[in-house]
Design a protein around this motif. Structure first.
Motif, PDB file in Angstrom:
ATOM      1  N   LYS A 116      14.377   0.262 -25.259  1.00  0.00           N
ATOM      2  CA  LYS A 116      15.630   1.044 -25.321  1.00  0.00           C
ATOM      3  C   LYS A 116      16.458   0.823 -24.063  1.00  0.00           C
ATOM      4  O   LYS A 116      17.661   0.625 -24.120  1.00  0.00           O
ATOM      5  N   ARG A 117      15.770   0.879 -22.909  1.00  0.00           N
ATOM      6  CA  ARG A 117      16.515   0.760 -21.645  1.00  0.00           C
ATOM      7  C   ARG A 117      17.030  -0.669 -21.448  1.00  0.00           C
ATOM      8  O   ARG A 117      18.096  -0.890 -20.887  1.00  0.00           O
ATOM      9  N   LYS A 118      16.284  -1.626 -21.958  1.00  0.00           N
ATOM     10  CA  LYS A 118      16.688  -3.025 -21.759  1.00  0.00           C
ATOM     11  C   LYS A 118      17.905  -3.380 -22.619  1.00  0.00           C
ATOM     12  O   LYS A 118      18.824  -4.060 -22.170  1.00  0.00           O
ATOM     13  N   TYR A 119      17.905  -2.920 -23.886  1.00  0.00           N
ATOM     14  CA  TYR A 119      18.929  -3.424 -24.805  1.00  0.00           C
ATOM     15  C   TYR A 119      20.086  -2.450 -25.079  1.00  0.00           C
ATOM     16  O   TYR A 119      21.230  -2.888 -25.227  1.00  0.00           O
ATOM     17  N   LEU A 120      19.786  -1.156 -25.214  1.00  0.00           N
ATOM     18  CA  LEU A 120      20.820  -0.257 -25.774  1.00  0.00           C
ATOM     19  C   LEU A 120      22.108  -0.175 -24.938  1.00  0.00           C
ATOM     20  O   LEU A 120      23.206  -0.258 -25.507  1.00  0.00           O
ATOM     21  N   PRO A 121      22.034  -0.015 -23.611  1.00  0.00           N
ATOM     22  CA  PRO A 121      23.306   0.102 -22.872  1.00  0.00           C
ATOM     23  C   PRO A 121      24.195  -1.138 -23.024  1.00  0.00           C
ATOM     24  O   PRO A 121      25.411  -1.020 -23.188  1.00  0.00           O
ATOM     25  N   LYS A 122      23.573  -2.320 -23.034  1.00  0.00           N
ATOM     26  CA  LYS A 122      24.380  -3.554 -23.173  1.00  0.00           C
ATOM     27  C   LYS A 122      24.933  -3.706 -24.584  1.00  0.00           C
ATOM     28  O   LYS A 122      26.026  -4.244 -24.780  1.00  0.00           O
ATOM     29  N   LEU A 123      24.172  -3.243 -25.562  1.00  0.00           N
ATOM     30  CA  LEU A 123      24.679  -3.290 -26.940  1.00  0.00           C
ATOM     31  C   LEU A 123      25.834  -2.297 -27.106  1.00  0.00           C
ATOM     32  O   LEU A 123      26.823  -2.582 -27.789  1.00  0.00           O
ATOM     33  N   ALA A 124      25.727  -1.140 -26.470  1.00  0.00           N
ATOM     34  CA  ALA A 124      26.782  -0.111 -26.587  1.00  0.00           C
ATOM     35  C   ALA A 124      28.083  -0.578 -25.939  1.00  0.00           C
ATOM     36  O   ALA A 124      29.173  -0.278 -26.423  1.00  0.00           O
ATOM     37  N   SER A 125      27.967  -1.333 -24.856  1.00  0.00           N
ATOM     38  CA  SER A 125      29.192  -1.786 -24.168  1.00  0.00           C
ATOM     39  C   SER A 125      29.750  -3.050 -24.815  1.00  0.00           C
ATOM     40  O   SER A 125      30.880  -3.455 -24.516  1.00  0.00           O
ATOM     41  N   GLY A 126      28.965  -3.687 -25.667  1.00  0.00           N
ATOM     42  CA  GLY A 126      29.415  -4.942 -26.281  1.00  0.00           C
ATOM     43  C   GLY A 126      29.150  -6.145 -25.400  1.00  0.00           C
ATOM     44  O   GLY A 126      29.537  -7.269 -25.731  1.00  0.00           O
ATOM     45  N   ASP A 127      28.443  -5.943 -24.273  1.00  0.00           N
ATOM     46  CA  ASP A 127      28.089  -7.094 -23.426  1.00  0.00           C
ATOM     47  C   ASP A 127      27.009  -7.935 -24.086  1.00  0.00           C
ATOM     48  O   ASP A 127      26.795  -9.094 -23.715  1.00  0.00           O
ATOM     49  N   MET A 128      26.306  -7.299 -25.030  1.00  0.00           N
ATOM     50  CA  MET A 128      25.275  -8.034 -25.777  1.00  0.00           C
ATOM     51  C   MET A 128      25.606  -7.878 -27.261  1.00  0.00           C
ATOM     52  O   MET A 128      26.009  -6.801 -27.695  1.00  0.00           O
ATOM     53  N   ILE A 129      25.461  -8.957 -28.021  1.00  0.00           N
ATOM     54  CA  ILE A 129      25.713  -8.896 -29.467  1.00  0.00           C
ATOM     55  C   ILE A 129      24.376  -9.001 -30.194  1.00  0.00           C
ATOM     56  O   ILE A 129      23.547  -9.855 -29.861  1.00  0.00           O
TER      57      ILE A 129
END
Ligand SMILES: Cc1cc2nc3c(=O)[nH]c(=O)nc-3n(C[C@H](O)[C@H](O)[C@H](O)COP(=O)(O)OP(=O)(O)OC[C@H]3O[C@@H](n4cnc5c(N)ncnc54)[C@H](O)[C@@H]3O)c2cc1C
Length: 388
Positions: A116-129
């Motif tokens: 959760k900590r690794k992926y969710l913040p970047k997915l929420a900001s759109g920095d990760m697709i």
């Protein structure tokens, strides 16, 4: 005269926060999507930088708690966001649906704290697709038959197989993949771009969702660390719960496409004159418009009530299925019927009808086909499974 698309004053049932997020997304779509979408649909290219823009307006994982980068909003807010995005184009809503319901939702619900900590913040900001791999070349409506599988090897697993029809696969940094383990149980795991043996060839030549990148996920002995496997879920329930969340969003989203078509057709009907009077004054054109606003209003009430049930954790998969089927059917019918109000102009790219109608051909098929949703309702009301 009542020319609003809120014919039954459903706005009275919304909070100030709902209305605020609606305005934010509506403004974004008017400014950033509407001027570009026809061109991108013609060229068959996704809107550049879309995911970051969606992140910046809080449209990704809006119901994920703030501590993981989400906005901590309720399910009705999520639905309203989907509606406003699909007013622009189903491809834009699809991008947000997949990221929110099919990638962030399973990581949040079934992932480890580290995942959760690794992926969710970047997915929420759109920095990760992210993308979601369930469908396979030989298994669409029946995902239980999937052939993609992994075997155990020390601190990692080895994944083999292929997924087909995957929204955003060519752009994705990560894929939430559903595959069978050695015991034959369906498990979820996060596969990252760059892992050896993992490729994402693009699917070209679609006549629908042309502003959305679609492709495959191919796994050729991909070594995936065990820490990427979801610890908290086994079985088909995992992917199906994601689909429930996405289908709920679709039941709102497609209203946006229908509303866009209705607003444009109503305006046109009052301006265009034939036989010395506005075509909106002819009974047959009024019939089309009257039926459209009737069906839109019924679909809005269905989506809103489903949102309330969802907020209370009471929405059943069968209720979600009914709303997805009904509302997509409503939207595609509205797009097709109201195109005729514009006569020849209705086929032009300056107007949204052909694009929405063509997009909705995908929406009526993905996330469970129209017919499969009929079978789900049939099973629910009779207790008899007619699938097999
Ligand atoms: C643009 C697009 C994007 C997509 N994005 C994704 C994605 O991101 N991730 C993902 O995993 N998948 C995705 N999909 C796949 C989608 O979910 C499948 O296409 C869908 O589930 C149907 O599967 P299928 O195409 O294999 O059709 P099939 O399952 O082969 O069905 C063909 C026809 O048979 C009917 N049928 C099947 N079984 C029965 C039955 N028991 N009784 C009666 N009729 C039946 C169906 O209703 C349909 O009309 C996407 C699809 C499209 C078109």
């Amino acid at each position: 005269m009542n020319n609003t698309t809120d014919y039954y004053q459903i706005d009275d049932l919304l909070t100030d926060e709902h209305k605020m997020i609606r305005q934010t997304v509506r403004d974004f779509v008017d400014k950033e999507i509407m001027p570009l979408i026809d061109d991108h649909a013609h060229k068959h290219t996704p809107i550049p930088n879309l995911m970051k823009q969606l992140g910046s307006i809080g449209a990704l994982g809006p119901y994920i708690p703030e501590e993981y980068g989400g906005a901590g909003m309720d399910q009705i807010a999520y639905g309203i966001i989907m509606q406003e995005l699909e007013r622009g184009d189903s491809a834009v809503r699809s991008a947000a649906s997949v990221q929110s319901s099919l990638v962030m939702y399973p990581i949040f619900t079934y992932g480890s704290e580290e995942q959760k900590r690794k992926y969710l913040p970047k997915l929420a900001s759109g920095d990760m697709i992210g993308c979601f791999g369930l469908t396979e070349p030989n298994h669409g409506s029946n995902p239980n038959g999937m052939e993609t599988k992994f075997i155990d090897a020390d601190d990692h697993v080895i994944l083999n197989g292929a997924k087909f029809w995957i929204t955003n696969s060519p752009l994705a940094d990560i894929a939430v993949v559903w595959a069978k383990d050695e015991a034959g149980d369906i498990r979820g795991l996060v596969v990252e771009r760059g892992m050896e043996g993992f490729t994402t060839p693009e699917t070209h030549n679609k006549w629908s969702l042309r502003a959305s990148a679609t492709g495959e996920l191919v796994f050729d002995n991909v070594k995936v660390p065990k820490e990427n496997v979801f610890p908290n879920i086994k079985g088909l329930k995992g992917p199906l719960s994601c689909l429930n969340s996405a289908r709920y969003g679709i039941s709102w989203g497609v209203l946006g496409a229908a509303i866009n078509c209705y607003e444009v057709a109503l305006k046109f009907s009052l301006q265009r004159e034939q036989f010395g009077r506005p075509i909106g004054g002819f009974q047959l054109q009024q019939k089309k418009l009257a039926e459209a606003i009737t069906e839109i209003t019924k679909a809005q009430l269905l989506a809103w009530r489903l949102g309330v049930l969802k907020n209370e954790n009471r929405a059943t998969p069968a209720q979600i299925s009914l709303a997805k089927r009904n509302n997509v059917h409503t939207a595609i019918t509205v797009a097709r019927e109201l195109r005729q109000v514009l006569g020849g102009m209705g086929i032009m790219g300056e107007f949204p009808f052909m694009r929405h109608a063509a997009n909705l051909e995908s929406v009526i098929t993905y996330e469970g086909t129209h017919d499969v949703h009929l079978l789900i309702t049939g099973n629910d009301i009779t207790g008899i499974n007619a699938f097999t």
